[in-house]
Design a protein around this motif. Sequence first.
Motif, short mmCIF file in Angstrom:
data_model
loop_
_atom_site.label_atom_id
_atom_site.label_comp_id
_atom_site.label_asym_id
_atom_site.label_seq_id
_atom_site.Cartn_x
_atom_site.Cartn_y
_atom_site.Cartn_z
N ALA A 67 46.70 -31.04 -28.36
CA ALA A 67 47.11 -30.75 -26.87
C ALA A 67 46.13 -32.38 -26.15
O ALA A 67 44.74 -32.14 -26.73
CB ALA A 67 46.89 -29.72 -25.40
N SER A 69 46.23 -35.12 -22.46
CA SER A 69 46.32 -34.70 -21.21
C SER A 69 47.13 -36.02 -21.27
O SER A 69 46.99 -37.47 -21.69
CB SER A 69 45.03 -34.43 -20.58
OG SER A 69 44.95 -35.41 -18.80
N ARG A 127 49.74 -30.31 -19.94
CA ARG A 127 49.29 -31.29 -21.50
C ARG A 127 50.71 -31.75 -21.86
O ARG A 127 51.78 -30.98 -22.32
CB ARG A 127 47.93 -30.55 -22.13
CG ARG A 127 48.84 -28.99 -22.13
CD ARG A 127 47.62 -28.29 -21.75
NE ARG A 127 47.30 -28.04 -20.63
CZ ARG A 127 45.70 -27.78 -20.87
NH1 ARG A 127 44.39 -27.57 -21.91
NH2 ARG A 127 44.97 -27.98 -19.96
N ALA A 169 51.80 -26.27 -21.16
CA ALA A 169 52.08 -28.03 -21.98
C ALA A 169 53.81 -28.00 -20.81
O ALA A 169 54.56 -27.04 -20.41
CB ALA A 169 52.39 -27.93 -23.36
N LEU A 193 42.30 -32.29 -25.34
CA LEU A 193 41.14 -30.57 -24.58
C LEU A 193 41.14 -29.74 -25.73
O LEU A 193 41.46 -28.86 -26.23
CB LEU A 193 42.67 -30.24 -23.48
CG LEU A 193 42.90 -31.66 -22.80
CD1 LEU A 193 44.32 -30.73 -21.79
CD2 LEU A 193 42.09 -31.67 -21.35
N THR A 208 38.81 -24.85 -20.95
CA THR A 208 38.58 -26.89 -21.16
C THR A 208 36.99 -26.37 -20.71
O THR A 208 36.78 -26.94 -19.70
CB THR A 208 39.52 -27.14 -20.25
OG1 THR A 208 40.50 -26.29 -20.03
CG2 THR A 208 39.90 -28.55 -20.76
N TYR A 227 36.22 -36.17 -22.15
CA TYR A 227 37.71 -36.56 -22.48
C TYR A 227 37.90 -37.76 -22.75
O TYR A 227 38.67 -38.56 -22.03
CB TYR A 227 38.77 -35.93 -21.13
CG TYR A 227 40.07 -35.85 -21.72
CD1 TYR A 227 40.70 -34.89 -22.67
CD2 TYR A 227 40.86 -37.36 -21.46
CE1 TYR A 227 41.87 -35.32 -22.78
CE2 TYR A 227 42.05 -37.21 -22.21
CZ TYR A 227 43.24 -35.91 -23.01
OH TYR A 227 43.94 -36.63 -23.83
#
Lengths: 304, 780
Positions: B184, B186, B282, B352, B672, B679, B687
Amino acid sequence: MSLCKFAYHGPETLDEVLALLAEHGPAARVMAGGTDLVVKMSRGQVAPAVVIGLKRVPGLGDLRFDPVHGLELGCMTRVSDVLEHPAVAAHYPALAEAAQATATVQIRNMATIAGNLCNASPCADNAPTLIARGASVELRSPRGSRTLPLAELFRGPGQTVLAPDELLLCITVPPPRAATGFAYLSLSQRSAVDVSAVGVAAGLTLADGRVAEARIVLGAVAPTPFVATAAADALRGQRPADEAFPAAGDAPAEACSPLGDVRASAGYRRKMVAVLVRRALERATARALADGRARTARPAEVTP
Amino acid sequence: MTSRPIGKDVPRVDGWAKATGAALYTDDLSLPGMLHGALLRSPVPHARIAHLDTRRAAALPGVKAVVVGSDLPAVKYGNWRLVPTTQDELALARGRVRFVGDEVAAVAAVDRDTAEEALALIRVEYEPLPAVFDLDAAMAAGAPVLHEATPDNVSVTRKIAFGDLEAGFGASDYVREDTFTVQAVSHAYLEPCATLAQADDLGRITLWTSTQTPYIVQCLLASTLGLRENEVRVVKPAVGGGFGGKMELRPWDVCAAFIARRTGKPVKFALSREEELATGRRRHPMRLRSRVGFKRDGTLMAKDLQVLLEGGAYNSMGPTATFLVGNFGAMLYRYPAYRYAGAHVYTNHAPAGAMRGFGAPQALFATETQMNMAAEALGIDPIELRLKNAMRPGDEIPDVATVGTCGFAECLERVAEMSGWREKRRRGPGTGGGKGLGIGCYSFITGGVFNWFNTPYPFSAAEVRAYADGTVHLLTMASDIGQGSDTVLQQILAEELGIRMQDVQMTAGDTAMTPKGDLGTWGSRVTLMAGNAVLEAARQVKEELARMVSLRFDLNVVQEVELKDGMVRSKFRPDRGIPFAEAVAMAQKANRGKPVVGRGTYTPRDMGLVTPTFSFGAQVAEVDVDRETGVTRVTKVYTAHDCGTVLNPMAVDGQVHGCIQMGMGYALSEELVMRDGKTVNASFLDYKMPGALDMPECEAVCVETHDPRGPFGAKETGEGPISATAPAIADAVWHASGYRATGLPITAEKLLAALDGDDSIAGERRAEASCAIPDPRPRG
Ligand SMILES: Cc1cc2nc3c(=O)[nH]c(=O)nc-3n(C[C@H](O)[C@H](O)[C@H](O)COP(=O)(O)OP(=O)(O)OC[C@H]3O[C@@H](n4cnc5c(N)ncnc54)[C@H](O)[C@@H]3O)c2cc1C
């Protein structure tokens, strides 16, 4: 994200700063560049009732160098000042490397070296080199002044020995020495704008082609900058071969106590200490050897 | 400025305002008496809400409204309006939360601080329910069920099949089967979501919101509030990126509008970066199992692809992703036989959604990596293997799509030349002193022909108003979210009318003021679809003005009238013409004052199931792998791409660079990281999105084709290239180090562990992981 409510003071003399610190004590925080303080305030990690800005006090940002006394950084010396100063480039290239490893241009233009130290993050990029270089700090309060070796400033993550009414006034770095080289290397996932997963400062002085003295200081692998004294002492008397000190990083990798987190596992950090120590020593050696005296003459006095 | 802007480096029409900070984004807007909203989110991944007490929050001075799920109409929403059973979201939870971050309550107060203080006063008692955090757990027998209507947690399945699969594998000399996993990531758009709602005295809503799809937000917001569509007006201010993450109605839109109606005051919500990273949409993590067969000479014979998509707690755009990943699995090469089965699986993670490349980054990481592995095994150069099987113009995916223009083979040749591939790739893996280069390719849709939103309007529309002062006004609902479509649409208009860029003004992305309809910005559709609508509208204006000049100069009927250099004139006798402004004035007078207006629409018909036309491209990445630290630096990326005819080279370059930046993060550093549904790295500190200083040198060439379906021959460029970057980098890492990644991201730590032979850290034990889709359980 909301900031706590606070009173802001912008004193114009050092005495006013000290008076305010004395008056408000633990409720107050001084602000240099604010790049740590404001972030922490907006996250609610600190909530000072009083913020004392230092930027209007003249002279605190002075950076002075002379070959006898060395380098003096006032507490408002910005990271970018260090990075751009010709004397630093000429005599303290490792300090410039650490400054370069700190954040981005925009942040460096605001952030101070003193703030980086007083914030006491284990991964502060400027601490290891300054410690390796034998820097000391002058702490000032209305009660007086004291000077400490920099390594003694740190007590733990985010914690220093500064009393609530004390200001870090300036940082002094001893003058450059003959046949001596230092280097700083850090590792992070991105090439810039990243907290270091590991930072390594290393330095040595050569005499007769052998190590007369060495320093190794690690960042981000212990609660405070980690001075690997034994490993550095073990290098004494060794002669850098083609690949200088292939195993020099192993002992510090053993001795440090890294944590595992989302940035890197403890095991990876340990491995990287070994690699970076070796590489930093290689670079430091090259710098030392650039001085002809390294091979032949006995170098100048060796104590910091 | 030139009056022939097509094909030129025309700067962004919004560039100055954005660079100077003058551009107004939603959070810059403020109305008198405006309230500030904040959302209370679930701290637990799956729970029944046993008790909810908002009294203390409501009593806090300055708080004007506290809203919970039971206050709102119980209308579920979702973009797949065509299949209402897929619509599974409520703005605020009713009795149950399904992921950490699920919205539970909304507060509006006189300022943001008060609203946040009030959130802390809301008491919620959660009765924890067992949660599932990965595909296997979610699909296991007896797994906790997220939505009662979906007892097996498989919310969508899609299939594609053509050719004789058995025969294909039977006739293959070399068959391999591999499993790939992707994580995943972002969108990390720079502008977090924000929305501002105002209600009029009849309760009608105006909503300024950071969206890619004003029309979709308008319709779905109306349905959740029990209003008629046009009682909601959605206005899109400047938007700081979306990448697919802003193409749905979101809870804050509903809460802002609901509270504005209830209090009579404007209400704004603005998300924080942490909220975005921790709870936002995501890119689908996926597990892909691919079996592919070749002849000894490299001819592709068959491919069997099974994909499980981890959808998180709600469907969002999952149904489309589930189809598209199968479609992209069939692209690029000629597969005589192909079978795809995909399933979208609910878990207790943040949902997602759509994200740049939508289905292609995952599908093509698998396809392209497997091609590179097969090339190695067959002893054929990867580019030669691709050339042997490359799609050509006119190829088909039976019953799904037809390839129109296709410069893929030429892209492969060009990228090989540019990068010095044949010379540099001769070295064996791991022999280049840490240096290596690798290849990845892509194909992408230029707009989707699918109508999951079930719109009764045209897919795109434009209105052009020409004025007697020489200016024109373009109105379209098409939404520039930073990709530059406002600039390109104005270029198209100026080119067609022979006027200058500064003669054009534009109103866009306003559901009340611009013509219906527009499906928004996604699927790389705007240049082609809105562009064609603009062209059609412009041509009506052109026709009208040509008539005036024909009359005025008594032109022979065979003479063409051209609009050029601000003139309307005979092409054959350029002296016979008048300025554009004068022609407009004439037309108006001739029509007793009726304004000169053109209206155009675009709706794709009879173009298969996917898109009017596909882009293609090939990319080579060069890397430097530090064997001791595992750090990979991308040093150079070469791209040869077919985006049809280039309308604005600078804009195309910008898209290619942006794709490389995102693709690089996907390949090496972005993920992620989830732990127990939370998270772990919800800030830009942890990130790891590559920054400007991480960018490699980028060299790109366009292999121009002229696509008859695109305006002036153009196809897409905004999404395709992203899918090539990760497989190209992964292949380069193999060439540099000998390590073949079948999972992303290839972090330094993972790579080092793999090179040191430590498989557990590299997570390479997934070879046995199943991608089988279980038999559907009876639905409730
Ligand atoms: C985007 C970003 C990236 C960053 N990247 C890095 C990085 O790569 N490497 C790194 O090491 N750091 C990084 N930082 C952290 C930060 O920028 C540095 O630590 C910086 O040097 C802090 O200096 P400052 O002047 O801004 O300190 P401030 O925020 O003003 O102060 C920090 C703390 O020190 C105290 N303080 C400051 N001056 C004094 C003084 N003279 N006496 C007593 N106490 C004092 C303050 O009260 C406060 O508690 C980053 C920060 C940001 C926001």
